[in-house]
Design a protein around this motif. Structure first.
Motif, PDB file in Angstrom:
ATOM      1  N   LEU A 219       0.762  -1.171   0.170  1.00 27.38           N
ATOM      2  CA  LEU A 219      -0.005  -0.067   0.081  1.00 27.38           C
ATOM      3  C   LEU A 219       0.927   1.430   0.040  1.00 27.38           C
ATOM      4  O   LEU A 219       0.819   1.864   1.015  1.00 27.38           O
ATOM      5  N   TYR A 220       1.832   1.353  -1.279  1.00 25.97           N
ATOM      6  CA  TYR A 220       2.512   2.493  -1.147  1.00 25.97           C
ATOM      7  C   TYR A 220       3.465   2.711  -0.065  1.00 25.97           C
ATOM      8  O   TYR A 220       4.033   3.898   0.134  1.00 25.97           O
ATOM      9  N   GLY A 221       3.857   1.444   0.398  1.00 25.51           N
ATOM     10  CA  GLY A 221       4.844   1.315   1.454  1.00 25.51           C
ATOM     11  C   GLY A 221       4.488   2.362   2.733  1.00 25.51           C
ATOM     12  O   GLY A 221       5.327   2.979   3.576  1.00 25.51           O
ATOM     13  N   GLY A 222       3.218   2.497   2.766  1.00 30.19           N
ATOM     14  CA  GLY A 222       2.720   3.044   4.016  1.00 30.19           C
ATOM     15  C   GLY A 222       2.719   4.786   4.042  1.00 30.19           C
ATOM     16  O   GLY A 222       2.559   5.226   4.821  1.00 30.19           O
ATOM     17  N   ASP A 223       2.904   5.108   2.752  1.00 29.75           N
ATOM     18  CA  ASP A 223       2.788   6.778   2.652  1.00 29.75           C
ATOM     19  C   ASP A 223       1.876   7.040   1.575  1.00 29.75           C
ATOM     20  O   ASP A 223       2.566   7.043   0.318  1.00 29.75           O
ATOM     21  N   LEU A 224       0.805   7.309   1.677  1.00 29.00           N
ATOM     22  CA  LEU A 224      -0.196   7.823   0.614  1.00 29.00           C
ATOM     23  C   LEU A 224       0.242   9.056  -0.268  1.00 29.00           C
ATOM     24  O   LEU A 224      -0.006   9.389  -1.117  1.00 29.00           O
ATOM     25  N   SER A 225       1.497   9.779   0.296  1.00 31.20           N
ATOM     26  CA  SER A 225       1.810  10.937  -0.419  1.00 31.20           C
ATOM     27  C   SER A 225       2.681  10.485  -1.505  1.00 31.20           C
ATOM     28  O   SER A 225       3.131  11.346  -2.483  1.00 31.20           O
ATOM     29  N   GLU A 226       3.086   9.217  -1.539  1.00 36.09           N
ATOM     30  CA  GLU A 226       3.754   8.770  -2.896  1.00 36.09           C
ATOM     31  C   GLU A 226       3.151   8.133  -3.981  1.00 36.09           C
ATOM     32  O   GLU A 226       3.731   7.662  -4.794  1.00 36.09           O
TER      33      GLU A 226
END
Length: 551
Positions: A219-226
């Motif tokens: 899930l985007y490495g836990g970073d939705l900003s990515e």
């Protein structure tokens, strides 16, 4: 929520199995799949991943915006086409049948089937290796060393088949500007009228599906900003499309009384067997394969056609079915979906919302999740489940035998809903009744829509704020056209030429943006054709009218 009437054990098992498909269909948008390179149903199962020309990736069904008395069906195959993939490029398979199927009466079986079969033509295979030997100015140009033609047949529910076209031209793969300086004219030659009305197309296009596939990286490495990178930008796809009068597809030929249809695509190969059933036939063995997990690729009768791939709603097979059953699911016809017992335990208590909660602290909706069963498996109607309004269940067709209607995974379209004057990428979520899940248009952002539904928007009537931006990829890499076949012309630049494809550096970087609106629309129910068929924004608003814990 589906109402449980006093029923047989078989009926309850049917409901449970189809619910599994529904919930996991929605769950698929979050990308929690063991596969590392899937998009929609691009390479969704082990065997089909090794047979890309038979791999159907997406299905679209919508009322034609420029010809609202017709409906357009689009299906795509052969994913991840790098534009510079010569010298052979991307033909359809000669030894396959490509189908678009339509169910008008809700029994999970096709009432109309369009079937394309392809033939290769090589001008010089002894002294040439090239796809083309000079500038190509027409689909039958002498410089086009390799070309394809096709036959198109239509089959009714009784098995009666009629040939509509023979030796019709396929638009070639777009080799590049030097070889095909006016590719649009080649595309135009491949748009062919059908006898009795309608149009069809076969050829290459820019892949219209869009999403950020790094979702598979926890899930985007836990970073939705990515988020915000369109992984499919620059890739092409093979497209089959047909546009026909609505009466051609409607039950009893009456689109006013019976406007709801279900749509899916399939691929057949001779002798192929992904069910491990030997000579018993694909339908009869698929359920057994799903039950015992022994789906394998075996040689079948060389003269017998077997279904090897299937696609209805987006993002189903990747995570709907456990890995060992994926190939068997690809061989099933929708009326058999209810026999997929291995996923029953995951029906009303899906794992994905819990994983999102653990990573992003977004509370998982309460179970059981019967709202999703209605959206994806039965269609939306007052008697179908918790969304107390009528939209796109075949049960709404006035001439349907309701006792024969079964829950089945397919893309459902109410052809009576007119095209939107200003389409919203969020479909029903954006107060646009002509969009997904009522059919699917090329610009519908099915990833963001399904993510919101999975996270409870259908129950609360409100967008989940923490996930409002979705994957921040909001449009296809190339905008669809205004006329048939609508799909954008194929790309020519290499996918790894990031700067040439997108000035900001990322190939097809998403535009981002929040889900519009602050909730689902609520408007009065509106009659749509025949008086008995109702569709409303409140219905499409997906308002939940019952308590979350009811079964």
């Amino acid at each position: 929520m589906l109402r449980r009437r006093p029923a047989s054990r078989r009926a309850e098992r049917t409901l449970a199995a189809t619910g599994a498909l529904a919930l996991l269909t929605a769950a698929a948008v979050t990308g929690l799949s063991p596969a590392s390179s899937s998009a929609s149903s691009h390479r969704e199962a082990p065997l089909i991943a090794g047979d890309p020309r038979a791999d159907n990736t997406d299905v679209y069904a919508f009322t034609s915006p420029d010809k609202p008395d017709t409906v357009t069906l689009v299906a795509n195959w052969l994913p991840f086409q790098e534009p510079n993939g010569g010298p052979n490029f991307y033909p359809f398979a000669e030894d396959a049948r490509y189908n678009i199927k339509i169910d008008a009466d809700g029994n999970g079986k096709p009432d109309t089937t369009y079937t394309w079969e392809f033939t290769d033509h090589v001008r010089d295979d002894a002294d040439q290796f090239l796809y083309n030997t000079g500038v190509v100015k027409s689909v039958n140009d002498e410089t086009l060393n390799f070309r394809q033609t096709y036959s198109l047949k239509v089959t009714d529910s009784s098995g009666n088949t009629k040939t509509l076209l023979k030796n019709s031209p396929v638009a070639p793969s777009n080799v590049g500007k030097a070889s095909m300086p006016d590719y649009a004219s080649l595309r135009k030659e491949a748009v062919v009228p059908l006898p009795g009305g309608g149009t069809t197309f076969a050829g290459q296009a820019s892949d219209p599906f869009f999403l950020d596939l790094r979702i598979f990286d926890l899930l985007y490495g836990g970073d939705l900003s990515e988020t915000g990178h369109n992984t499919l930008a620059g890739y092409n796809i093979n497209t089959l499309a047909v546009q026909v009068p609505k009466s051609t597809l409607a039950l009893k030929g009456d689109a006013k009384r019976n406007p709801v249809i279900g749509v899916w695509s399939t691929t057949d190969r001779r002798g192929a067997d992904v069910t491990g059933g030997g000579g018993k036939g694909s339908e009869g063995t698929s359920a057994q394969a799903a039950d015992d997990g022994k789906a394998t690729a075996k040689d079948g009768n060389a003269d017998e056609w077997r279904q090897v791939s299937r696609l209805g709603n987006p993002l189903v097979n990747e995570v709907v079915v456990p890995l060992k059953f994926k190939d068997a699911f690809n061989a099933l016809s929708p009326e058999k979906d209810a026999t997929i017992t291995p996923v029953v335990d995951k029906v009303k208590d899906p794992i994905v919302p819990k994983l999102i909660e653990s990573i992003y602290k977004v509370p998982a909706p309460a179970t059981p999740r019967n709202d999703l069963v209605e959206i994806f498996l039965t269609g939306i109607c007052k008697e179908c489940g918790p969304i107390k309004a009528d939209l796109n269940s075949q049960r709404l067709n006035q001439d349907v035998d309701k006792s024969a209607v079964v829950p089945a995974e397919m893309l459902r379209l109410n052809m009576a809903v007119p095209p939107a004057a200003k389409p919203n990428r969020l479909g029903v979520l954006g107060k646009d009744l002509a969009g997904f899940p009522n059919g699917r248009r090329l610009n519908d952002d099915v990833v963001d829509i399904e993510l919101q539904a999975l996270e409870g928007a259908a129950q609360t009537g409100k967008i989940v704020p923490a996930l409002a931006a979705g994957d921040a990829v909001d449009t296809p890499y190339r905008e669809p056209g205004d006329t048939f076949p609508y799909v954008a012309l194929p790309n020519t630049a290499a996918v790894n030429q990031a700067d040439s494809l997108h000035p900001d550096g990322g190939v097809g970087a998403g535009l981002g943006g929040l889900a519009s609106g602050d909730g689902f629309p609520v408007v009065p129910v509106t009659a749509l054709g025949g008086g008995a068929l109702l569709a409303c924004a409140g219905v499409l608003a997906l308002r939940r009218r019952h308590g979350a814990g009811q079964a």
